[in-house]
Design a protein around this motif. Sequence first.
Motif, short mmCIF file in Angstrom:
data_model
loop_
_atom_site.label_atom_id
_atom_site.label_comp_id
_atom_site.label_asym_id
_atom_site.label_seq_id
_atom_site.Cartn_x
_atom_site.Cartn_y
_atom_site.Cartn_z
N GLU A 1 0.83 -1.19 -0.17
CA GLU A 1 -0.07 0.11 -0.21
C GLU A 1 0.97 1.23 -0.21
N HIS B 1 2.98 0.34 3.37
CA HIS B 1 2.78 -0.58 4.10
C HIS B 1 2.90 -2.01 3.29
N ASP B 2 3.93 -3.04 3.77
CA ASP B 2 4.05 -3.99 3.04
C ASP B 2 2.99 -5.36 3.65
N ARG B 3 2.05 -5.66 2.65
CA ARG B 3 1.00 -6.36 3.06
C ARG B 3 1.50 -7.90 3.54
N ASP B 4 2.66 -8.23 2.82
CA ASP B 4 3.03 -9.50 3.35
C ASP B 4 3.84 -9.56 4.51
N ARG B 5 4.34 -8.60 4.93
CA ARG B 5 5.12 -8.44 6.47
C ARG B 5 4.25 -7.86 7.25
N ASP B 6 3.14 -7.09 7.01
CA ASP B 6 2.18 -6.65 7.64
C ASP B 6 3.09 -5.59 8.60
N ASP B 7 3.75 -4.59 7.88
CA ASP B 7 4.67 -3.65 8.32
C ASP B 7 4.87 -2.62 7.56
N ARG B 8 5.49 -1.61 8.09
CA ARG B 8 6.02 -0.26 7.25
C ARG B 8 7.40 -0.98 6.60
#
Length: 326
Positions: A178, A194-201
């Motif tokens: 995102e 926001h990296d959806r695969d890592r669920d982190d910035r």
Amino acid sequence: MSSSRAERLVNLVLCLLSTRQFLTAERIRSIVPGYADAPGDDAFFRMFERDKAELRELGVPLETGRRSGFDTADGYRIARQDYELGEIDLEPDEAAAVALAARLWDSPQLAGAARGALVKLRAAGVEVDEDSGRIQPRVRAGDPAFAPLLAAVQAGRAVTFDHRRGGPGGEVVRRHVEPWGVVSWRGRWYLVGHDRDRDDRRSFRVSRIVGPVTATGPAGAVRVPEGVDLAAAVRRGTDLPPVTGVARVWAAAGRAQGLRRMARVLGPRTRGGRAGDELEIDLRDPATVARWLAGHGPDVAVLDPPELAARVRAAWAAAADPVGAT
């Protein structure tokens, strides 16, 4: 663009600015010079659709609506308060900063927008001198992924792309992000989001994106968190490792200018009959420093520590015998 089409677009803008009501396409056809030349209805509507698209691409706020609930056809107008540029009063240093910012861009996607901004400022009576100053800076955005990433950020859409880890031989990984913004840091462009695969910035170097960038999902679905500092996010992901020691290096006179810029000159020194200087550099990642120094060949020699000198010799040996090195 032909002169006749340019004249027709100007007339269309003047017509839509001068009315508070929505004008139908047929009404516009009858009062705007140039549309009467269309050989038929289909030709007119194709011409009108192209002109509407052109105005919207130029940033003209073209509104669509109907005068009343009894109308069966859409009408068009330009809201004067949205079209006209408000009063702008720039100090000389502020105008110089605007000119400098416009000169920074060196990409087809952004150079046109920068020139358009200068034209609007001059039309509002603000003098902006692009030739002031002596520096010629450039911010290059030549990576193919730059334009689609910027478009996705502006539209608030998620993106999918393949990203290479590390150097040229690094692993290529599929990313679902995102996007929050595209930031320049130390001469390189980074995507922050926001990296959806890592669920982190995370931040991603744009030059390491392999293949096309695909926008997914509806526009406006991605929201940038309040107060997020994009530049700080990139800095955290690209900060240099801590200094673990120092090294003394000899560099031939007039050589290794990049090394000299980051080193401390201890004084002149002759080595093997060649004039040069003794330099001191900070050691962060010995393996990386060794590969870098090895690339200078005989123009650079490690004086201390011995471990770094051994790494440089090993890099030379591997380059001389790549088959044996593998």
